[in-house]
Design a protein around this motif. Structure first.
Motif, PDB file in Angstrom:
ATOM      1  N   ALA A  14       0.841  -1.205   0.000  1.00  0.00           N
ATOM      2  CA  ALA A  14       0.000   0.000   0.000  1.00  0.00           C
ATOM      3  C   ALA A  14       0.872   1.249   0.000  1.00  0.00           C
ATOM      4  O   ALA A  14       0.577   2.222  -0.688  1.00  0.00           O
ATOM      5  CB  ALA A  14      -0.931  -0.001   1.201  1.00  0.00           C
ATOM      6  N   VAL A  15       1.949   1.220   0.753  1.00  0.00           N
ATOM      7  CA  VAL A  15       2.866   2.364   0.786  1.00  0.00           C
ATOM      8  C   VAL A  15       3.526   2.537  -0.577  1.00  0.00           C
ATOM      9  O   VAL A  15       3.648   3.652  -1.086  1.00  0.00           O
ATOM     10  CB  VAL A  15       3.921   2.205   1.904  1.00  0.00           C
ATOM     11  CG1 VAL A  15       4.928   3.339   1.868  1.00  0.00           C
ATOM     12  CG2 VAL A  15       3.237   2.133   3.258  1.00  0.00           C
ATOM     13  N   LEU A  16       3.933   1.442  -1.204  1.00  0.00           N
ATOM     14  CA  LEU A  16       4.511   1.525  -2.543  1.00  0.00           C
ATOM     15  C   LEU A  16       3.510   2.098  -3.533  1.00  0.00           C
ATOM     16  O   LEU A  16       3.872   2.865  -4.424  1.00  0.00           O
ATOM     17  CB  LEU A  16       4.994   0.145  -3.007  1.00  0.00           C
ATOM     18  CG  LEU A  16       6.217  -0.396  -2.287  1.00  0.00           C
ATOM     19  CD1 LEU A  16       6.500  -1.828  -2.728  1.00  0.00           C
ATOM     20  CD2 LEU A  16       7.428   0.487  -2.520  1.00  0.00           C
ATOM     21  N   ASP A  17       2.255   1.735  -3.355  1.00  0.00           N
ATOM     22  CA  ASP A  17       1.207   2.284  -4.209  1.00  0.00           C
ATOM     23  C   ASP A  17       1.106   3.797  -4.016  1.00  0.00           C
ATOM     24  O   ASP A  17       0.974   4.548  -4.975  1.00  0.00           O
ATOM     25  CB  ASP A  17      -0.128   1.609  -3.897  1.00  0.00           C
ATOM     26  CG  ASP A  17      -1.217   1.994  -4.867  1.00  0.00           C
ATOM     27  OD1 ASP A  17      -0.953   2.045  -6.085  1.00  0.00           O
ATOM     28  OD2 ASP A  17      -2.340   2.242  -4.408  1.00  0.00           O
ATOM     29  N   HIS A  18       1.210   4.258  -2.767  1.00  0.00           N
ATOM     30  CA  HIS A  18       1.131   5.687  -2.474  1.00  0.00           C
ATOM     31  C   HIS A  18       2.311   6.446  -3.075  1.00  0.00           C
ATOM     32  O   HIS A  18       2.126   7.480  -3.712  1.00  0.00           O
ATOM     33  CB  HIS A  18       1.115   5.938  -0.970  1.00  0.00           C
ATOM     34  CG  HIS A  18      -0.076   5.382  -0.280  1.00  0.00           C
ATOM     35  ND1 HIS A  18      -0.148   5.303   1.091  1.00  0.00           N
ATOM     36  CD2 HIS A  18      -1.240   4.868  -0.736  1.00  0.00           C
ATOM     37  CE1 HIS A  18      -1.299   4.776   1.436  1.00  0.00           C
ATOM     38  NE2 HIS A  18      -1.986   4.497   0.340  1.00  0.00           N
ATOM     39  N   VAL A  19       3.519   5.958  -2.844  1.00  0.00           N
ATOM     40  CA  VAL A  19       4.710   6.700  -3.284  1.00  0.00           C
ATOM     41  C   VAL A  19       5.050   6.430  -4.741  1.00  0.00           C
ATOM     42  O   VAL A  19       5.825   7.174  -5.334  1.00  0.00           O
ATOM     43  CB  VAL A  19       5.937   6.431  -2.385  1.00  0.00           C
ATOM     44  CG1 VAL A  19       5.653   6.859  -0.960  1.00  0.00           C
ATOM     45  CG2 VAL A  19       6.388   4.996  -2.457  1.00  0.00           C
TER      46      VAL A  19
END
Length: 122
Positions: A14-19
């Protein structure tokens, strides 16, 4: 705790999706230059809507990558800046953005060649 980004259940995805979002990358890179107000970010990042910029800023703040500071002025002034974790991340974002800029001619040529091969095969 150990995380594995290749696992479907890994919260790091999810963090990779955000950044990994283009708007997030542009916001992070812009904030690496200086703390900035919302409208200045919107002016600097051409094409981003107010709604999308607001969503990106909230996600990045929630993930601990940016800080939102409110100043008691009339009207209220809000300024965004990178956290330490955000600074660490943007050390890698800048080179990625510059790589894209520096290689666009070759990328566009590769895309054209690919499209030509597809249309010939059809």
């Amino acid at each position: 705790m150990s995380y594995d980004v290749y696992s479907a259940e890994c919260p790091a995805r999810a963090v990779l999706d955000h950044v990994g979002d283009k708007w997030a990358l542009l916001v992070l890179h812009r904030l690496s230059q200086s703390a900035t107000r919302f409208n200045a970010l919107r002016r600097d990042i051409h094409g981003v809507s107010q709604k999308v910029l607001s969503q990106v800023l909230k996600r990045l703040e929630r993930d601990g990558l940016i800080d939102r500071q409110v100043f008691p002025t009339v009207p209220v002034t809000v300024e965004y800046s990178l956290t330490r974790m955000g600074e660490c991340l943007t050390a890698n974002v800048g080179p990625l953005l510059h790589w894209a800029e520096n290689n666009m001619d070759q990328i566009r040529a590769a895309q054209s060649a690919y499209d030509a091969r597809l249309s010939e095969a059809a």
